[in-house]
Design an enzyme around this catalytic site. Sequence first.
Site, PDB file in Angstrom:
ATOM      1  N   LYS A  33       0.841  -1.203   0.000  1.00  0.00           N
ATOM      2  CA  LYS A  33       0.000   0.000   0.000  1.00  0.00           C
ATOM      3  C   LYS A  33       0.880   1.258   0.000  1.00  0.00           C
ATOM      4  CE  LYS A  33      -0.418  -0.344   5.048  1.00  0.00           C
ATOM      5  NZ  LYS A  33      -1.301  -0.739   6.172  1.00  0.00           N
ATOM      6  N   ARG A 128     -10.958  -0.140  14.254  1.00  0.00           N
ATOM      7  CA  ARG A 128     -10.629   0.664  13.076  1.00  0.00           C
ATOM      8  C   ARG A 128     -11.366   0.119  11.854  1.00  0.00           C
ATOM      9  NH1 ARG A 128      -4.530   1.142  10.692  1.00  0.00           N
ATOM     10  NH2 ARG A 128      -5.068  -0.982  10.081  1.00  0.00           N
ATOM     11  N   TYR A 242      15.859  31.213   7.464  1.00  0.00           N
ATOM     12  CA  TYR A 242      14.614  31.852   7.892  1.00  0.00           C
ATOM     13  C   TYR A 242      14.595  32.044   9.405  1.00  0.00           C
ATOM     14  CZ  TYR A 242      12.297  31.147   3.369  1.00  0.00           C
ATOM     15  OH  TYR A 242      11.931  31.196   2.057  1.00  0.00           O
ATOM     16  N   MET A 290      11.580  24.880   2.243  1.00  0.00           N
ATOM     17  CA  MET A 290      10.821  24.022   1.331  1.00  0.00           C
ATOM     18  C   MET A 290      11.727  23.138   0.477  1.00  0.00           C
ATOM     19  SD  MET A 290       8.060  25.063  -1.590  1.00  0.00           S
ATOM     20  CE  MET A 290       6.971  25.952  -0.484  1.00  0.00           C
TER      21      MET A 290
HETATM   22  C1  LIG Z   1      -0.531  -1.753   6.897  1.00  0.00           C
HETATM   23  C2  LIG Z   1      -1.123  -3.048   7.283  1.00  0.00           C
HETATM   24  C3  LIG Z   1      -0.329  -4.199   7.359  1.00  0.00           C
HETATM   25  C4  LIG Z   1       1.176  -4.152   7.294  1.00  0.00           C
HETATM   26  O1  LIG Z   1       1.641  -3.694   8.535  1.00  0.00           O
HETATM   27  P1  LIG Z   1       3.191  -3.501   8.884  1.00  0.00           P
HETATM   28  O2  LIG Z   1       3.191  -3.045  10.285  1.00  0.00           O
HETATM   29  O3  LIG Z   1       3.675  -2.442   7.938  1.00  0.00           O
HETATM   30  O4  LIG Z   1       3.868  -4.790   8.664  1.00  0.00           O
HETATM   31  C5  LIG Z   1      -0.969  -5.412   7.582  1.00  0.00           C
HETATM   32  N1  LIG Z   1      -2.314  -5.485   7.767  1.00  0.00           N
HETATM   33  C6  LIG Z   1      -3.100  -4.377   7.726  1.00  0.00           C
HETATM   34  C7  LIG Z   1      -4.564  -4.515   7.946  1.00  0.00           C
HETATM   35  C8  LIG Z   1      -2.536  -3.125   7.502  1.00  0.00           C
HETATM   36  O5  LIG Z   1      -3.323  -2.037   7.488  1.00  0.00           O
END
Ligand SMILES: *Cc1c(COP(=O)(O)O)cnc(C)c1O
Length: 345
Positions: A33, A128, A242, A290
Amino acid sequence: MSTGRLTIDLDAVVANWRALDGMTNCKTAAVVKANGYGLGAPNVAKALFKAGVRQFFVAVAEEAVEIREELGQKPEISIFSGHMKGDTDLIRELNLTPMLNSVEQMTQHFETLPGHPFGIQLDTGMNRLGMEPQEWAAVAELVLSQNPTLVMSHLACADEPDHPMNPHQLDVFKQLTDGINVPRSLAATGGILLGPEYHFDLTRPGIGLYGGHPFEHATQAIELDLPVIQVRDLSEGEVVGYGNSWQADRPSKIATVSGGYADGIFRLLSDKATLYHGDIPCKLVGRVSMDLLTIDITGLPDIPTKLTLIGPKQSVDDLAKQANTIGYEVLTQLGARYNRKTYGK
Ligand SMILES: *Cc1c(COP(=O)(O)O)cnc(C)c1O
C-alpha cells in the site's frame, strides 16, 4: 540534476521478505500500500513476485491498478478497505479480492459481484476496520457458505511484544474463527515477531520488507543523498536561514543542500538533524525550508559534493526518532522530486 538521489535496493526488500517468510511455517504475503511504503509499488511488487510472492495487499482498490498492470493476472491482490460503492468496476475488471469490513460491504459485494472472490476482516479490538463480533455472529454462516478466501484481523500493539492487547486480540480472533475451514491471518510485521501462535495460515508484513522497526534485523533498503549546491564561509556572529534561528559562534563553513520539507524532510528536524559525509556527522543548522537545508561542515577535511541523510550511519528509524515520528511516516513521505535509482530485482 540538483535534486536528492534516492537509491532503492530491491534485493534488500526481497531479502527482508525471505527473512520474515523464514520465521514462519505459513504463507507470507506482501503489503505494498501507499506506493510500496514510498519505494515504488510496481517495482517492489515485481521484485517480490519474482522471489515467489503470490499475494499482495493494498489499502484501496485504486492502488491495485499499477500492480495488476505490472504483474498480470497471476498474483492475488487484496484490498484492506474492502468493497466500497464506487469500487465494483475495478474489483471486477482487475479481479481484486476485497476484505469485507461490514454487513453493508458484504451486501454490496454479494449483490453486485455474486461469486466473486472476497475475504472478511474482523475487528478484534482495534476499532478501526472489520466486522464487530456480534455482526460476525449474525452473518458468519452465510459468509462461510460463500467460500471466503481469507478471514483476517489486525493487531493494534504488535510492536510492543509485552502489551496485554496482543494475547487479548489473539484470544478474540480464535474465539471468532476456531473451527472454520477458511485460511486465517492475524500478523503483520510485528505479529510475525510475536511468535508462532500469531502466524495462522498467512502473514502480511509491510514495514519489515522496507527495512523498518519493529524488524530490527532488517536490511536497509534505501539511501538518500542530497547534493551540495553552494558552500560559504561565515564569520562568528553571522546567522543562517529563515528566522535567523542559528548563529555562528565561531568562523564556520555552511553547505546548502538540495532537499526540504516539500521532499518529506520534516520541518521539525530544523536545528536537529544530522547528515553524514561518509562516516563524519554534520549538523543541520537553521530551519528546514521548502527546498533547501543548511549544514555545518566546518569540521570536514574536504568540501563534499553530497551529504547523506539516510544511509549506513543513519537508518530510516533513526531519522524518524529525531522528528518525533515513525519510520512508516518517513518512508511514505519520501519526495516525488528525488532522482530515484532502483537497483536489483
Ligand atoms: C498496513 C497493514 C499491514 C502491514 O503492517 P506492517 O506493520 O507495515 O507490517 C498489515 N495489515 C493491515 C490490515 C494493515 O493495514
